[in-house]
Write a protein that holds these residues in place. Structure first.
Motif, PDB file in Angstrom:
ATOM      1  N   THR A  55       0.840  -1.205   0.000  1.00  0.00           N
ATOM      2  CA  THR A  55       0.000   0.000   0.000  1.00  0.00           C
ATOM      3  C   THR A  55       0.872   1.251   0.000  1.00  0.00           C
ATOM      4  N   ALA A  56       1.911   1.263   0.837  1.00  0.00           N
ATOM      5  CA  ALA A  56       2.825   2.413   0.887  1.00  0.00           C
ATOM      6  C   ALA A  56       3.507   2.617  -0.463  1.00  0.00           C
ATOM      7  N   THR A  57       3.894   1.522  -1.102  1.00  0.00           N
ATOM      8  CA  THR A  57       4.523   1.610  -2.419  1.00  0.00           C
ATOM      9  C   THR A  57       3.580   2.257  -3.429  1.00  0.00           C
ATOM     10  N   ALA A  58       2.324   1.858  -3.411  1.00  0.00           N
ATOM     11  CA  ALA A  58       1.336   2.433  -4.340  1.00  0.00           C
ATOM     12  C   ALA A  58       1.156   3.925  -4.084  1.00  0.00           C
ATOM     13  N   THR A  59       1.268   4.336  -2.827  1.00  0.00           N
ATOM     14  CA  THR A  59       1.082   5.738  -2.462  1.00  0.00           C
ATOM     15  C   THR A  59       2.316   6.583  -2.760  1.00  0.00           C
ATOM     16  N   THR A  60       3.505   6.061  -2.439  1.00  0.00           N
ATOM     17  CA  THR A  60       4.731   6.862  -2.524  1.00  0.00           C
ATOM     18  C   THR A  60       5.516   6.685  -3.822  1.00  0.00           C
ATOM     19  N   GLY A  61       5.327   5.556  -4.504  1.00  0.00           N
ATOM     20  CA  GLY A  61       6.108   5.284  -5.709  1.00  0.00           C
ATOM     21  C   GLY A  61       7.518   4.784  -5.421  1.00  0.00           C
ATOM     22  N   ILE A  62       7.813   4.504  -4.137  1.00  0.00           N
ATOM     23  CA  ILE A  62       9.101   3.915  -3.759  1.00  0.00           C
ATOM     24  C   ILE A  62       8.823   2.593  -3.060  1.00  0.00           C
TER      25      ILE A  62
END
Length: 167
Positions: A55-62
């Motif tokens: 989920t964090a990856t989808a939000t931040t792009g990292i």
């Protein structure tokens, strides 16, 4: 806020593959975290943590990515970019490997690939925070051109803050 490109989520080096998390990584991720000596998290807890990472990856792009050896195909740790103690504009590079995989250049190789991925996003600087006691990790970062910025004291001891400008 500056817009950054999304980090590549599949990276390959001579000996390693860094790829997105899968639910099937949970048991090995548990085993890796148990090597810290703070107990073993449950597989369910780690499955939740993996979902949160995705989920964090989808939000931040990292992304923080699992690392596996090419030839053996085994999970040996993780490496990637996180917000951590920093920001999405200047994220931290983070890595952790099983003890049996340490001392063979894998952390440096994986972190170098992640550095390249960070450059591809358009970022200008990365951070890393490492326990002052963790000489091998500090050596990896120094090999990659990170320089000491400062030292802070936290509940678990001294933390060295390092930074690296990106081209």
């Amino acid at each position: 806020m500056t817009t950054y490109e999304t980090m590549p989520f599949h990276l390959e080096t001579e000996r390693l593959i860094l790829r997105p998390w899968a639910e099937s990584d949970a048991a090995e991720f548990c085993a890796l975290l148990s090597e810290r000596g703070d107990g073993t998290p449950t597989v369910e807890h780690i499955r939740t943590a993996i979902a949160e990472l995705l989920t964090a990856t989808a939000t931040t792009g990292i992304a923080l990515l699992p690392v596996q050896r090419r030839t053996e195909g085994d999970f040996i740790g993780y490496c990637g970019l996180i917000i951590g103690r920093s920001t999405v504009e200047e994220p931290e590079i983070a890595y952790e490997l099983f003890q049996h995989a340490q001392g063979q250049g894998y952390a440096t190789e994986a972190a170098a690939a992640v550095l390249g991925a960070a450059v591809a996003t358009g970022r200008k600087r990365l951070w890393s925070t490492v326990g002052a006691w963790n000489t091998p990790s500090l050596r990896v970062l120094e090999k990659l051109g990170f320089e000491r910025d400062r030292v802070s004291t936290e509940e678990n001891g001294e933390v060295v803050w390092l930074t690296r400008s990106l081209p």
